[in-house]
Enzyme design. Structure first.
Site, mmCIF file in Angstrom:
data_model
loop_
_atom_site.group_PDB
_atom_site.id
_atom_site.type_symbol
_atom_site.label_atom_id
_atom_site.label_comp_id
_atom_site.label_asym_id
_atom_site.label_seq_id
_atom_site.Cartn_x
_atom_site.Cartn_y
_atom_site.Cartn_z
ATOM 1 N N TRP A 75 0.849 -1.196 0.000
ATOM 2 C CA TRP A 75 0.000 0.000 0.000
ATOM 3 C C TRP A 75 0.882 1.243 0.000
ATOM 4 C CZ3 TRP A 75 0.661 -3.336 3.900
ATOM 5 C CH2 TRP A 75 0.723 -2.907 5.225
ATOM 6 N N ASP A 76 0.798 2.168 0.940
ATOM 7 C CA ASP A 76 1.500 3.460 0.835
ATOM 8 C C ASP A 76 2.927 3.299 0.303
ATOM 9 O OD1 ASP A 76 -0.733 4.043 2.366
ATOM 10 O OD2 ASP A 76 0.340 5.253 3.829
ATOM 11 N N SER A 162 3.922 5.062 7.429
ATOM 12 C CA SER A 162 4.478 5.812 6.302
ATOM 13 C C SER A 162 5.460 6.902 6.661
ATOM 14 C CB SER A 162 3.355 6.439 5.496
ATOM 15 O OG SER A 162 2.777 5.441 4.731
ATOM 16 N N GLU A 336 -3.715 12.952 5.755
ATOM 17 C CA GLU A 336 -2.639 11.970 5.816
ATOM 18 C C GLU A 336 -1.592 12.209 4.734
ATOM 19 O OE1 GLU A 336 -4.220 8.297 7.612
ATOM 20 O OE2 GLU A 336 -5.447 8.274 5.810
HETATM 21 C C1 FRU Z 1 -2.590 5.884 4.673
HETATM 22 C C2 FRU Z 1 -2.216 5.437 6.060
HETATM 23 C C3 FRU Z 1 -1.090 6.271 6.585
HETATM 24 C C4 FRU Z 1 -0.427 5.345 7.553
HETATM 25 C C5 FRU Z 1 -0.608 3.994 6.913
HETATM 26 C C6 FRU Z 1 -0.839 2.884 7.879
HETATM 27 O O1 FRU Z 1 -3.021 4.848 3.850
HETATM 28 O O2 FRU Z 1 -3.328 5.498 6.914
HETATM 29 O O3 FRU Z 1 -1.525 7.473 7.180
HETATM 30 O O4 FRU Z 1 0.918 5.678 7.726
HETATM 31 O O5 FRU Z 1 -1.720 4.109 6.060
HETATM 32 O O6 FRU Z 1 -1.059 1.668 7.230
#
Ligand code: FRU
Ligand code: FRU
Length: 490
Positions: A75-76, A162, A336
């Site tokens: 993901w991120d 992240s 975020e």
């Molecule tokens: C965004 C988020 C970030 C965080 C991460 C945790 O997708 O919520 O803010 O660092 O995912 O999985």
């Protein structure tokens, strides 16, 4: 921008710059956020997109390729950046950092098991495999390194969230990220509040003709914990948000390094802290609401802000908090992965948010939001008709939100197609796939979406549908094409 009939006018924001140390926080107001509803088509039928096409990410198909070749959920993600946020390649390789988790976990369980992983691929390749042609390099940090900073080692889960990665002096990497400890009971409730900290760790990057690897990252510098003064802490609210550091230099303030990050306004959960300035209505506007009215509906549980800190030493291990640069009190609870993006002498603050984190009485799609001003601390003007919405997933605000694990039957199938949009040089935007489809037919993601492109002009950010295939570029495409290559050996 003027008022849309039937809606309030957005707040007037001057874009004027303030000194980074000044006590001025721009407000993303209720009047601003209501411009999103004002541009949504109230007659859009089930599954149609109710939002303007020019602010909507093109629809991502369900049959997406997995960039990890079945190895991890992804993901991120972010790449190497230099002080100007350009994205250099390294000895001819593109390098990407991603939150990753074991594919045996349910995708929604990923947050408490996230680790920093990395991928690499050759730069400047004309034809790539459909999935982007990345090689998964494994985890970045040595086992246990990110957990060692917590005084209380009795955590139930310890995870890495992240951040961003800067490259210095040839091959030195500084990774800025969020180390998180959870202290949970068997039933998932908190034994004590979770503990997110902004941490930096230094390592070295290496590459040869076969690939990329890293060493170091044993020392972890515990730099910032929410202070309860500018940034809400766990004593004030066990559900507080404090994470996602992104560092950069500001040409207007040479010699300094700044960091933006996700926070919340420092108030005790439930305290009625929203003000008429947070509402932001112009005098005499027929569509105003008072702060008391919206707080009677519970809007004061949503108190997002974007934080700012300044580095105190050249190693970027010591930082001082400055007042937040943006707040969204009574508007939204999460801003975020904030980033500062400079273009044409303007400073853009981009940040992602969810439909589900909007306060009572305001609404908007999942996506990336933008604010433009004359400096890193400005009276930021929300982009696109004063709303703030830069690029949303296709959504229908006339129908229920649902959740990624339980999409709504009537919702646009793209509502959760992508999240964690990160705006790259040249207006390219990468994001990850969460869920595509409606309750009767959906697939979960866990890999990067097709890269798309936005045109950024003043306070207008519009999607470029001539890019790629009707606006969808290559899958998991994070190119270094707008920057230089770093080769310490040449
Ligand atoms: C965004 C988020 C970030 C965080 C991460 C945790 O997708 O919520 O803010 O660092 O995912 O999985
Ligand atoms: C904003 C600012 C202003 C000042 C200018 C000087 O970033 O500090 O207050 O006028 O930059 O560079």
């Amino acid at each position: 921008p003027d008022a849309v009939p039937g809606f309030p006018a957005p707040t007037q924001h001057s874009q004027q710059a303030y000194d980074p140390t000044d006590d001025f926080t721009a407000k993303w107001t209720r009047a601003d956020a209501r411009q999103i509803q004002a541009m949504s088509d109230p007659t859009a039928p089930p599954r149609a997109n109710s939002m303007p096409e020019e602010y909507t990410m093109p629809t991502v198909p369900q049959d997406f390729p997995d960039m990890s070749n079945d190895q991890v959920w992804v993901w991120d993600s972010w790449t190497l950046t230099d002080e100007t946020a350009a994205q250099p390649s390294f000895k001819g390789w593109e390098v990407v950092f991603s939150l990753v988790a074991d594919r045996k976990l349910g995708f929604d369980d990923r947050h408490t098991y996230a680790k920093l992983g990395y991928f690499f691929r050759k730069a400047n390749v004309a034809e790539r495999p459909e999935n982007g042609g990345w090689t998964y390099g494994g985890l970045v940090f040595p086992e246990g390194a990110s957990g060692a900073i917590f005084e209380d080692q009795s955590f139930s889960h310890q995870t890495e969230w992240s951040g961003s990665t800067r490259i210095f002096d040839g091959n030195k990497l500084r990774i800025f990220y969020t180390a998180v400890a959870f202290y949970r009971n068997e039933d998932g409730s908190n034994r004590k509040p979770y503990d997110p900290r902004i941490v930096q760790s230094e390592g070295r990057l290496f590459a040869d003709e076969n690939g990329v690897w890293m060493t170091g990252f044993r020392d972890q510098h515990d730099m910032l914990q929410a202070d309860g003064k500018y940034y809400q802490d766990g004593d004030q609210n066990e559900f507080f948000n404090f994470r996602d550091p992104f560092t950069f230099e500001d040409p207007a303030h040479p010699g300094k390094t700044y960091m933006v990050f996700e926070g919340n306004t420092a108030a005790v959960r439930g305290e009625r802290v929203c003000t008429e300035e947070d509402m932001g209505y112009r005098p005499g506007d027929p569509y105003t609401e008072t702060a008391d009215e919206v707080m009677d509906n519970g809007a004061h549980y949503q108190l997002a802000n974007v934080g700012l800190a300044v580095a105190d030493n050249a190693a970027l291990t010591e930082w001082t908090f400055l007042p937040p640069i943006l707040s969204a009190n009574c508007v939204n609870d999460q801003t975020e992965r904030p980033q500062i993006y400079m273009k044409d002498g303007k400073y853009y603050l981009f940040t992602i948010t969810h439909r589900g984190t909007y306060a009572a009485g305001v609404d908007g799609p999942e996506g990336v939001y933008g604010f433009v001003g004359d400096g890193i601390r400005s009276d930021f003007e929300p982009v696109n008709r004063g709303s703030g919405l830069a690029l949303g997933s296709p959504s229908n605000l006339n129908y229920a939100n649902g959740a990624p694990f339980a999409p709504d039957f009537n919702q646009n199938p793209g509502q959760f197609q992508a999240y964690s949009h990160y705006v790259m040089p040249g207006g390219l935007v990468q994001s990850f796939i969460d869920t595509i489809g409606t309750s009767d037919d959906f697939v979960r993601g866990g890999t990067l979406a097709p890269t798309v492109k936005v045109d950024i002009n003043g306070a207008d950010v519009t999607v470029d549908r001539t890019y790629g295939n009707n606006g969808l570029g290559e899958w998991a495409d994070i190119p270094s094409g707008y920057a230089h290559d770093i080769d310490p050996t040449s």
